[in-house]
Design a protein around this motif. Sequence first.
Motif, PDB file in Angstrom:
ATOM      1  N   TYR A 336      47.712  31.872  25.826  1.00  0.00           N
ATOM      2  CA  TYR A 336      46.449  32.121  26.529  1.00  0.00           C
ATOM      3  C   TYR A 336      45.254  31.988  25.593  1.00  0.00           C
ATOM      4  O   TYR A 336      44.161  31.605  26.025  1.00  0.00           O
ATOM      5  CB  TYR A 336      46.505  33.469  27.241  1.00  0.00           C
ATOM      6  N   SER A 337      45.458  32.278  24.328  1.00  0.00           N
ATOM      7  CA  SER A 337      44.377  32.041  23.368  1.00  0.00           C
ATOM      8  C   SER A 337      44.087  30.556  23.267  1.00  0.00           C
ATOM      9  O   SER A 337      42.915  30.149  23.160  1.00  0.00           O
ATOM     10  CB  SER A 337      44.767  32.606  21.999  1.00  0.00           C
ATOM     11  N   SER A 338      45.157  29.745  23.333  1.00  0.00           N
ATOM     12  CA  SER A 338      44.963  28.293  23.260  1.00  0.00           C
ATOM     13  C   SER A 338      44.227  27.763  24.490  1.00  0.00           C
ATOM     14  O   SER A 338      43.625  26.691  24.441  1.00  0.00           O
ATOM     15  CB  SER A 338      46.316  27.589  23.120  1.00  0.00           C
ATOM     16  N   LEU A 339      44.289  28.506  25.591  1.00  0.00           N
ATOM     17  CA  LEU A 339      43.592  28.108  26.809  1.00  0.00           C
ATOM     18  C   LEU A 339      42.127  28.542  26.808  1.00  0.00           C
ATOM     19  O   LEU A 339      41.377  28.199  27.732  1.00  0.00           O
ATOM     20  CB  LEU A 339      44.288  28.712  28.030  1.00  0.00           C
ATOM     21  N   GLY A 340      41.735  29.326  25.802  1.00  0.00           N
ATOM     22  CA  GLY A 340      40.351  29.773  25.722  1.00  0.00           C
ATOM     23  C   GLY A 340      40.141  31.208  26.159  1.00  0.00           C
ATOM     24  O   GLY A 340      38.997  31.637  26.341  1.00  0.00           O
ATOM     25  N   VAL A 341      41.231  31.969  26.325  1.00  0.00           N
ATOM     26  CA  VAL A 341      41.137  33.365  26.748  1.00  0.00           C
ATOM     27  C   VAL A 341      41.192  34.270  25.521  1.00  0.00           C
ATOM     28  O   VAL A 341      42.055  34.095  24.651  1.00  0.00           O
ATOM     29  CB  VAL A 341      42.295  33.725  27.709  1.00  0.00           C
ATOM     30  N   ASP A 342      40.263  35.224  25.430  1.00  0.00           N
ATOM     31  CA  ASP A 342      40.318  36.229  24.368  1.00  0.00           C
ATOM     32  C   ASP A 342      41.276  37.329  24.788  1.00  0.00           C
ATOM     33  O   ASP A 342      40.997  38.084  25.732  1.00  0.00           O
ATOM     34  CB  ASP A 342      38.926  36.829  24.117  1.00  0.00           C
ATOM     35  N   VAL A 343      42.421  37.415  24.131  1.00  0.00           N
ATOM     36  CA  VAL A 343      43.433  38.414  24.461  1.00  0.00           C
ATOM     37  C   VAL A 343      43.190  39.650  23.606  1.00  0.00           C
ATOM     38  O   VAL A 343      43.168  39.579  22.367  1.00  0.00           O
ATOM     39  CB  VAL A 343      44.855  37.868  24.229  1.00  0.00           C
ATOM     40  N   VAL A 344      42.994  40.787  24.271  1.00  0.00           N
ATOM     41  CA  VAL A 344      42.685  42.045  23.588  1.00  0.00           C
ATOM     42  C   VAL A 344      43.795  43.039  23.900  1.00  0.00           C
ATOM     43  O   VAL A 344      44.085  43.309  25.074  1.00  0.00           O
ATOM     44  CB  VAL A 344      41.322  42.610  24.042  1.00  0.00           C
ATOM     45  N   HIS A 345      44.424  43.582  22.876  1.00  0.00           N
ATOM     46  CA  HIS A 345      45.494  44.556  23.084  1.00  0.00           C
ATOM     47  C   HIS A 345      44.926  45.973  23.003  1.00  0.00           C
ATOM     48  O   HIS A 345      44.234  46.321  22.049  1.00  0.00           O
ATOM     49  CB  HIS A 345      46.590  44.395  22.025  1.00  0.00           C
ATOM     50  N   GLY A 346      45.205  46.786  24.002  1.00  0.00           N
ATOM     51  CA  GLY A 346      44.750  48.163  23.988  1.00  0.00           C
ATOM     52  C   GLY A 346      44.551  48.709  25.391  1.00  0.00           C
ATOM     53  O   GLY A 346      44.758  48.020  26.394  1.00  0.00           O
ATOM     54  N   GLU A 347      44.151  49.976  25.449  1.00  0.00           N
ATOM     55  CA  GLU A 347      43.926  50.675  26.705  1.00  0.00           C
ATOM     56  C   GLU A 347      42.505  50.418  27.187  1.00  0.00           C
ATOM     57  O   GLU A 347      41.532  50.687  26.467  1.00  0.00           O
ATOM     58  CB  GLU A 347      44.138  52.175  26.497  1.00  0.00           C
ATOM     59  N   ALA A 348      42.364  49.917  28.402  1.00  0.00           N
ATOM     60  CA  ALA A 348      41.043  49.604  28.954  1.00  0.00           C
ATOM     61  C   ALA A 348      40.486  50.805  29.707  1.00  0.00           C
ATOM     62  O   ALA A 348      41.217  51.471  30.458  1.00  0.00           O
ATOM     63  CB  ALA A 348      41.115  48.397  29.866  1.00  0.00           C
ATOM     64  N   HIS A 349      39.195  51.054  29.529  1.00  0.00           N
ATOM     65  CA  HIS A 349      38.519  52.143  30.239  1.00  0.00           C
ATOM     66  C   HIS A 349      37.130  51.654  30.636  1.00  0.00           C
ATOM     67  O   HIS A 349      36.352  51.193  29.783  1.00  0.00           O
ATOM     68  CB  HIS A 349      38.415  53.381  29.352  1.00  0.00           C
ATOM     69  N   LEU A 350      36.825  51.742  31.925  1.00  0.00           N
ATOM     70  CA  LEU A 350      35.521  51.301  32.432  1.00  0.00           C
ATOM     71  C   LEU A 350      34.476  52.387  32.170  1.00  0.00           C
ATOM     72  O   LEU A 350      34.494  53.446  32.792  1.00  0.00           O
ATOM     73  CB  LEU A 350      35.617  51.001  33.923  1.00  0.00           C
ATOM     74  N   GLN A 351      33.561  52.099  31.235  1.00  0.00           N
ATOM     75  CA  GLN A 351      32.467  53.043  30.975  1.00  0.00           C
ATOM     76  C   GLN A 351      31.374  52.906  32.026  1.00  0.00           C
ATOM     77  O   GLN A 351      30.808  53.908  32.477  1.00  0.00           O
ATOM     78  CB  GLN A 351      31.868  52.768  29.589  1.00  0.00           C
ATOM     79  N   THR A 352      31.047  51.683  32.357  1.00  0.00           N
ATOM     80  CA  THR A 352      30.072  51.363  33.400  1.00  0.00           C
ATOM     81  C   THR A 352      30.648  50.184  34.183  1.00  0.00           C
ATOM     82  O   THR A 352      31.672  49.622  33.793  1.00  0.00           O
ATOM     83  CB  THR A 352      28.699  50.976  32.797  1.00  0.00           C
ATOM     84  N   PRO A 353      29.996  49.788  35.270  1.00  0.00           N
ATOM     85  CA  PRO A 353      30.514  48.613  35.995  1.00  0.00           C
ATOM     86  C   PRO A 353      30.546  47.345  35.156  1.00  0.00           C
ATOM     87  O   PRO A 353      31.214  46.383  35.542  1.00  0.00           O
ATOM     88  CB  PRO A 353      29.536  48.475  37.165  1.00  0.00           C
ATOM     89  N   TRP A 354      29.822  47.324  34.019  1.00  0.00           N
ATOM     90  CA  TRP A 354      29.746  46.100  33.211  1.00  0.00           C
ATOM     91  C   TRP A 354      30.336  46.277  31.809  1.00  0.00           C
ATOM     92  O   TRP A 354      30.343  45.342  31.037  1.00  0.00           O
ATOM     93  CB  TRP A 354      28.286  45.660  33.059  1.00  0.00           C
ATOM     94  N   GLU A 355      30.818  47.477  31.495  1.00  0.00           N
ATOM     95  CA  GLU A 355      31.302  47.752  30.140  1.00  0.00           C
ATOM     96  C   GLU A 355      32.729  48.274  30.180  1.00  0.00           C
ATOM     97  O   GLU A 355      33.030  49.245  30.884  1.00  0.00           O
ATOM     98  CB  GLU A 355      30.403  48.776  29.438  1.00  0.00           C
ATOM     99  N   VAL A 356      33.594  47.611  29.411  1.00  0.00           N
ATOM    100  CA  VAL A 356      34.990  48.014  29.306  1.00  0.00           C
ATOM    101  C   VAL A 356      35.266  48.388  27.857  1.00  0.00           C
ATOM    102  O   VAL A 356      35.138  47.545  26.953  1.00  0.00           O
ATOM    103  CB  VAL A 356      35.932  46.873  29.744  1.00  0.00           C
ATOM    104  N   ARG A 357      35.646  49.638  27.657  1.00  0.00           N
ATOM    105  CA  ARG A 357      35.961  50.085  26.299  1.00  0.00           C
ATOM    106  C   ARG A 357      37.451  49.890  26.039  1.00  0.00           C
ATOM    107  O   ARG A 357      38.295  50.308  26.825  1.00  0.00           O
ATOM    108  CB  ARG A 357      35.582  51.554  26.102  1.00  0.00           C
ATOM    109  N   VAL A 358      37.767  49.266  24.911  1.00  0.00           N
ATOM    110  CA  VAL A 358      39.140  49.101  24.456  1.00  0.00           C
ATOM    111  C   VAL A 358      39.184  49.612  23.022  1.00  0.00           C
ATOM    112  O   VAL A 358      38.748  48.928  22.081  1.00  0.00           O
ATOM    113  CB  VAL A 358      39.602  47.633  24.513  1.00  0.00           C
ATOM    114  N   GLY A 359      39.675  50.838  22.844  1.00  0.00           N
ATOM    115  CA  GLY A 359      39.627  51.454  21.525  1.00  0.00           C
ATOM    116  C   GLY A 359      38.188  51.693  21.109  1.00  0.00           C
ATOM    117  O   GLY A 359      37.413  52.327  21.829  1.00  0.00           O
ATOM    118  N   GLU A 360      37.802  51.170  19.963  1.00  0.00           N
ATOM    119  CA  GLU A 360      36.431  51.317  19.473  1.00  0.00           C
ATOM    120  C   GLU A 360      35.531  50.171  19.930  1.00  0.00           C
ATOM    121  O   GLU A 360      34.333  50.176  19.665  1.00  0.00           O
ATOM    122  CB  GLU A 360      36.440  51.373  17.937  1.00  0.00           C
TER     123      GLU A 360
END
Length: 730
Positions: A336-360
Amino acid sequence: MAQRRLWILAGITLVVAAFFISGAHQWLTLDNLRANQAEFQRWFGERPLLVGGGFFLIYMLMAGLSLPGATLLTLLGGALFGFGWGLLIISFASSLGATLAFLIARTLARGPLERRFATQLDSINRGIQREGALYLFTLRLIPLFPFFVINLVMGLTRMKVATFYWVSQLGMLPGTAVFVNAGRELGSLDSLGGILSPTLIASFVLIGLFPLLARFTVEAIKRRRLAKAYHRPRSFDYDIVVIGAGSAGLVASYIAAAVKARVALVEREAMGGDCLNTGCVPSKALIRAARVAHEARQAKRFGVHLGEPDIDFHGVMAHVHEAVAKVAPHDSPARYSSLGVDVVHGEAHLQTPWEVRVGERVLTSRHVIIASGARPRVLPLPGIAADEILTSDNLWQLERLPERLVVIGGGPIGCELGQSFARLGSRVNLVEGAAQLLPREDRDVAEALEAGLREEGVALHLGCRAVAVEPGPSHADRGKVLVIERGDGSQARLVFDRLLMAVGREANVTGLGLEALGIATRANGTLDVDETLRSVHPNIWACGDVVGPYQLTHASAHQAWHATVNALFGEVKRFAVSYRALPAVTFSDPEVARVGLSEREAEARGVEYELTRYELGELDRAIADGHDRGFVKVLTVPGKDRILGACVVGHGAGELLATFTLAMTRNIGLNKLLATIHPYPSYSEAAKASAGVWKNAHKPERVLDWLARYFRWRRRSGKPLLIDAREERS
């Protein structure tokens, strides 16, 4: 049913014809009403109940048969009965008459129209179910829309009769009041146009539009308040952040990257989700190993004697894990990285409708797609520890084949895994609360599967409920006992070494921060989104098992396309998800595969259908392979070849179903399936053979009779029908 429609239509035609032939339509004019007003009032004064009751019935029948003159009768009612009694009588007479017209349209035309335009009406009926009362109320308040047209059109939908009546009763009240009040001044009226002045019509339009405007305004205010509670970034890191790398999340990321949007894919565990790691792939690998064992036992049918297979359970599980490992690169971060997707490992938490916190790290995005999947549901049985329960998640860590296995749940997962373990050598008891396996399927489908499982030694306990777990029967026996309760209240005890829960799945919604954002869940725990998969926030979408209603890998992929396209291009056009041609397969033996309506669903929805059935025992390839048990069922529009649904039970049913799924998706009828060349001998011929059964049931008997007479005449005459020109010259 068709004969009843004809009788009703004939009766209505006679009444309408009598109305016009008698000249009643010419008598109902404003001049005539004014000229005879005194006579009408004298009749009412002499016999009030008879005149009042007769007026009520006449008004109701005219409205029910959509005859002209209801407006003039309303004026007459106001003149005769006054405002109070006139409004009461006419309000109920008009509402009952409208309901009668509604029922006439439903009886005469809804069935044929649904059969002809099922796809188009399906989306309309979904809207009616969701907000039909509001739309009807709006139309009733606006006098620009003829009421008789509204009555007839609504009768073609699936709106409930009670809903239509009470909304009509309420919605027509203001307009009725205006005309009844005008009727009190009947003698001074010059024309009907004087009653509804442009100002009054505009007022009604505003009143009618008010519910819609109010709803949209409330929604806009609600969304604005939700948005104002959070700081909206001036710029964004991504166009889409996808939470969850299961089948839905992977497809959403792939599509977004393919159209050059910037995408981040967040996953807290292994890529591929349940399908790759604990669901589709490992279960099918286990089913294959179990089928090999079963085929070895059945080999003597073909003159090959192999004896009882020696099951190496460690080897079986190694095959399962090897299959997962081979598929894993397709879903890997590297791909998926080769397809242009940024793969992020971690727990996702929606802080706002536009902000997703993953770790720090905080990811800002114009849109967020929630594809967090689901997990197995576990019944809180008294007496059993959570770590003693097997589910489709932890089953793959088994190191020893259970000697005695109890499976709770007779859906697809329970049937597939229960049969597989039985084939590998476990003694399996399967407990299902419904009266049949696969409760969503037709009874004959379930019976075919039940017979297959019983033949292979699976003990079925249908219509039974798991109550509790108790200690084993003795200290020497380390097993435990599941107490089940039958439908008659009696109990039974099933000894087991391991217990497998297969009672459905529940959405993963915790830990995402959804409650703080006001994103609600439905009663079944799935996220509440609209038909375009949008949540209460216009930039937050959801797809896959976290939404439902079909927790299938291909259903998740289907939803993912809609969620992604709607998110990226929704300002121009949004697409509602359709499940009309969604296939589903239970990979048991026999396999059970279905697309579209089952008989049970068609009857529940009131959809008329014609059933065509073809037995696989008549298919040459199935006979040669020894897989001649099973059948194909096709539901079609009565008298037509358009497919409403298809079900296949038997070997390779899932593969054969693809033909019917394509046919439904592309509106290909049975006539075209019959005209398509299929390879011989193959299982795909069952589709063509089914179409042949349908065609044989619809052969033109009258034409064939004339052809028989024609050929009989030809045989007797002995002369050619056409004489060659060269013979004429000679």
